[in-house]
Structures are given as C-alpha cells and as structure tokens.
Scaffold this motif. Structure first.
Motif, short mmCIF file in Angstrom:
data_model
loop_
_atom_site.label_atom_id
_atom_site.label_comp_id
_atom_site.label_asym_id
_atom_site.label_seq_id
_atom_site.Cartn_x
_atom_site.Cartn_y
_atom_site.Cartn_z
N LEU A 1 36.63 49.95 29.70
CA LEU A 1 35.75 48.81 29.52
C LEU A 1 35.43 48.18 30.87
N ALA A 2 34.18 47.84 31.10
CA ALA A 2 33.77 47.17 32.35
C ALA A 2 32.63 46.21 32.03
N ALA A 3 32.85 44.93 32.28
CA ALA A 3 31.86 43.91 31.99
C ALA A 3 31.49 43.20 33.29
N THR A 4 30.19 43.03 33.54
CA THR A 4 29.72 42.50 34.82
C THR A 4 28.83 41.29 34.58
N ARG A 5 29.07 40.24 35.38
CA ARG A 5 28.27 39.03 35.32
C ARG A 5 27.67 38.75 36.70
N ASP A 6 26.36 38.55 36.74
CA ASP A 6 25.68 38.12 37.96
C ASP A 6 25.89 36.61 38.07
N ASP A 7 27.03 36.23 38.70
CA ASP A 7 27.40 34.82 38.76
C ASP A 7 27.18 34.20 40.14
N GLY A 8 26.63 34.99 41.07
CA GLY A 8 26.30 34.45 42.37
C GLY A 8 27.46 34.23 43.31
N THR A 9 28.65 34.66 42.94
CA THR A 9 29.80 34.42 43.80
C THR A 9 29.63 35.11 45.15
N GLN A 10 30.11 34.47 46.21
CA GLN A 10 30.01 35.02 47.56
C GLN A 10 31.38 35.15 48.22
N VAL A 11 32.41 35.25 47.40
CA VAL A 11 33.77 35.44 47.90
C VAL A 11 34.26 36.80 47.41
N ALA A 12 34.66 37.66 48.33
CA ALA A 12 35.11 39.00 47.96
C ALA A 12 36.43 38.93 47.19
N VAL A 13 36.50 39.69 46.09
CA VAL A 13 37.70 39.76 45.26
C VAL A 13 37.96 41.23 44.96
N VAL A 14 39.21 41.65 45.07
CA VAL A 14 39.57 43.05 44.83
C VAL A 14 40.77 43.11 43.90
N GLY A 15 40.54 43.49 42.65
CA GLY A 15 41.64 43.73 41.72
C GLY A 15 42.44 42.51 41.34
N ARG A 16 41.80 41.36 41.24
CA ARG A 16 42.51 40.13 40.87
C ARG A 16 42.71 40.09 39.35
N PRO A 17 43.94 39.83 38.85
CA PRO A 17 44.15 39.70 37.41
C PRO A 17 43.27 38.59 36.83
N ALA A 18 42.74 38.85 35.63
CA ALA A 18 41.88 37.88 34.95
C ALA A 18 42.39 37.66 33.54
N VAL B 1 37.67 36.13 30.45
CA VAL B 1 36.70 37.20 30.33
C VAL B 1 35.81 36.99 29.11
N LEU B 2 36.42 36.67 27.98
CA LEU B 2 35.63 36.46 26.76
C LEU B 2 34.67 35.29 26.92
N ALA B 3 35.13 34.23 27.60
CA ALA B 3 34.27 33.06 27.79
C ALA B 3 33.13 33.33 28.77
N THR B 4 33.29 34.34 29.62
CA THR B 4 32.27 34.65 30.61
C THR B 4 31.06 35.34 29.99
N PHE B 5 31.23 35.88 28.77
CA PHE B 5 30.14 36.61 28.11
C PHE B 5 29.90 36.04 26.70
N PRO B 6 29.51 34.78 26.61
CA PRO B 6 29.37 34.15 25.29
C PRO B 6 28.18 34.67 24.49
N GLU B 7 27.19 35.30 25.16
CA GLU B 7 25.98 35.73 24.46
C GLU B 7 26.12 37.07 23.77
N ARG C 1 42.83 43.69 27.15
CA ARG C 1 43.96 42.79 27.38
C ARG C 1 44.21 42.59 28.88
N ASP C 2 44.64 43.61 29.56
CA ASP C 2 45.05 43.48 30.97
C ASP C 2 43.85 43.64 31.89
N TRP C 3 43.05 42.60 31.97
CA TRP C 3 41.82 42.64 32.76
C TRP C 3 42.10 42.39 34.24
#
Length: 393
Positions: A227-244, A249-255, A268-270
């Motif tokens: 599973l891979a879900a992507t949001r164009d959220d405009g973030t400009q801070v690099a993140v690599v493999g941070r637990p979520a 995650v569910l709240a990030t894709f309400p539509e 589960r282990d996002w």
C-alpha cells in the motif's frame, strides 16, 4: 581489462558490477553500510527491466519471485468508478517481449547480490563510504576514490551509484540538495490473509483524487499487499522512513471512496517519506568518473521506472566499457551520451504524470478521464512503447 570502482551497493551498483565483470573487468563495490542489504517494499518492473536483467544473467531468478499482474488500473478515488485500464497479459507481452510485474525490492536485489558474490572478478566491501574522488588528469590512467575514514582506493574508473544524495555527484555536478516535490508518501505492507477475498485483485490499482492518490498491488509471490498513499501537501522538509500513526494516515485522505478506504484501513505499520528528485543534467562524467541510477537521474515514483532505468544504465555502461583502459574516458562519455536523453525524458514525464494524471481536480480531471477512456489498449501500448520497449541498447 580494467579495475573499476563502484560507489554504492544498491540495485544499480550491483547491476553495474555484474555487467562490467561480465565484460572481463575487475570490480570493487564500496557500500557505506556494513551489510549489503536492500530496504523498501514494492516496486514495479516493466519489460525493459526484464530485458536488462536477462542481459545481466539474473532474469530467471527475478522472474521466479515476481507477481505477474493482469492490468494497470486507474480508478476515481472519490467515487470508486473506473477511469481506465491497460491490460498486461498476452497482447502486451507479445508487443514488448517481456511481462510487467511487481516485486519486493529484495526480489531484485538478492539475485543481483548472489550473482556478485559468485563472480570471481567482483569484490564487495561493506562499511566503505565514498566521500569524493581525486584525479591527476585524464592522462594519468587512474582515479582515486576517497573514503570517509581516509582510505584511498585507485582504479581505472569510478562509477557513482551512491543514490540521490550522491557524494560523487556532489563533486561532479555540484547541484546541492535534491528538489523536494512537496508530496508526502505513506507506505506499508499487509499480509494477504488480512485482505478480504473480494479485494485481492491481481492488478496495480491507483485511486486518483484532487492532489492525492493511493496505489496498491500484491508482492512477495502474492503473500502481501503493498500500500502506498501520496498527498500533495506542499511540505518542503525532507523526510525518510519516519513512522506515521495509522490515525494520521487515515485522516490525511478523508475524500477516499468506500472501497479505497477499506483498503487503506488495512494498513498498520505506516512509514512516511517526502518525495524528492532532481532536474536532468547534461554532464554525467568527469574524466574517469561517471554517474549511474539515482546519482545520475533521480526521479519521482510516478512512472514506476527508477529501478528500471538504473538496470538499463548498468547494461549500457557495461557495453560501453567493453574496451581497454586507455579509452575509458571516451567510453564513459559514450555511455553518458547514450543515456542522458532517455533518462531526462523519464524524469520529466514522472513529474507530469503526478500533476496531470494522478492529482488533477474539477475540469482537468474530467479532461483526463475523457482522454484515457478514448484510448484502446493498443493505443495505450503506443503511448508507453518508448519507455517499456527494449531498444535502449
């Protein structure tokens, strides 16, 4: 034949080692991690990747591990309605001479690693981080890789296959940090027994929405769902493999529509990443130094070609260096010239796919739908033929 140094022991670096050793060169692979391992979950392999793997001698091993999917499917992520699909079975395989498949990264990496370990002309050295290189001029006949601990290793050529934050590229190109896309991706893997039977599709399915998308497909011989879900959220801070957190995650894709949400809720282990790439560059070589894979052309995942293009690089590099030491500089320039246009196009197309196919809203989304639904399967094959075909060699 020459002694060639490779900075980076990922998929691209190991593929290059196999290709070069197959041409008679002695190869030393310098990997910054102590162990040669591959992280990450699922990747997609087009026919061009299998063509390269066959030429490198590990195609059969990767095929044994792959999941051969029936179609690429694009869905409306808010309504659950289908938009378009591209069949990947008989006609597709006949057209391109190889299948389209999905695998775990280790399903490509481990056959390459085993091939390198068996080859008498390849030395694998872990815990060796290349931080730069030294040359006394093209006429010197050698280049020196400078390691983090001060050790220096000399060879006839140095291949920088050390990833998107390549130290070799930093010295060769000097273009700073990678470009942050502003897209955050959340990834996880789910055991297939946790997936309802009616949702166990043998497809790569992408649910598209306004400034987001969600993709899933089977991996691990069908034992897991990636599973891979992507949001164009405009973030400009690099993140690599941070637990979520799952709730985040569910709240990030309400539509998400009903079916897509059922699938997202299985995770589960996002972990999260902020996607990065770089602009194409014309210069990949500096005397006896050349770039390969993500060090040369890092790209967004949207064309599903990052690993495929690195494998192509390895094959073309090996073919270009089928030579003696005194022509290495010219042969590396030949390799770069052969690869730059194709990989640059792929980098830019990957960006456009995210913008125009996966994330549009309103009238732009309706125009996308009308365009895709008007295409026959054969016309879809025509659209991807430049990328999925085997004419890179």
């Amino acid at each position: 034949m020459a002694n060639i140094l490779i900075a980076g022991g990922g998929i691209g670096g190991l593929a290059a080692a196999l290709g070069l050793a197959g041409r008679g060169h002695r190869v030393t692979v310098l990997e910054r991690r102590e162990e040669f391992t591959e992280l990450g979950a699922g990747i997609q392999l087009g026919p061009n990747a299998f063509h390269a793997l066959d030429l490198l001698g590990v195609g059969a091993q990767v095929r044994d591990r792959a999941v051969y999917i029936d179609e690429l499917r694009l869905m409306d992520g808010t309504t659950d309605e289908p938009i378009a699909s591209m069949p990947l079975t008989c006609d597709y395989r006949t057209r391109f001479g190889n299948p389209y498949a999905v695998v775990q990264r280790c399903d490509v990496y481990e056959p390459l690693l085993e091939g390198c370990r068996r080859h008498p002309r390849i030395e694998l050295r872990g815990g060796r981080s290349v931080v730069g290189y030294e040359q006394r001029g093209q006429g010197s006949g050698e280049v020196t890789a400078v390691l983090a601990d001060g050790e220096r290793l000399t060879g006839a050529a140095l291949i920088g296959a050390d990833g998107i934050r390549s130290a070799v590229r930093r010295q060769l190109v000097g273009d700073g940090e990678p470009r942050i896309s502003g897209h955050t991706i959340y990834r996880t893997v789910v055991p297939v027994e946790q997936v309802p039977q009616e949702l166990r599709w043998n497809t790569v399915t992408l649910w598209a929405g306004p400034k987001w998308h969600f993709v899933h497909y089977p991996i691990g011989g069908g034992a897991f769902l990636n599973l891979a879900a992507t949001r164009d959220d405009g973030t400009q801070v690099a993140v690599v493999g941070r637990p979520a957190e799952r709730e985040h995650v569910l709240a990030t894709f309400p539509e998400l529509g009903e079916t897509a949400r059922r699938l997202l809720e299985l995770g589960r282990d996002w972990k999260s990443w902020v996607l990065c790439d770089r602009d194409p560059v014309d210069v990949w070589t500096d005397g006896r130094v050349a770039l390969l894979g993500d060090a040369a052309h890092p790209m967004l995942q949207y064309a599903a070609q990052g690993a495929c293009q690195a494998l192509e690089d390895a094959v073309v590099l090996a073919e270009s260096l089928d030579c003696c030491e005194d022509t290495v500089v010219q042969r590396l320039e030949k390799y770069s010239a052969a690869r730059r246009e194709r990989t640059a196009r792929t980098q830019l197309v990957a960006r456009e796919i995210g913008r125009r196919l996966y994330h549009p809203a309103g009238e732009l989304a309706r125009e996308r739908n009308a365009l895709l639904t008007s295409l026959s399967a054969e016309e879809m094959y025509d659209e991807v033929a430049w990328l999925h075909g085997a004419d890179f060699v």
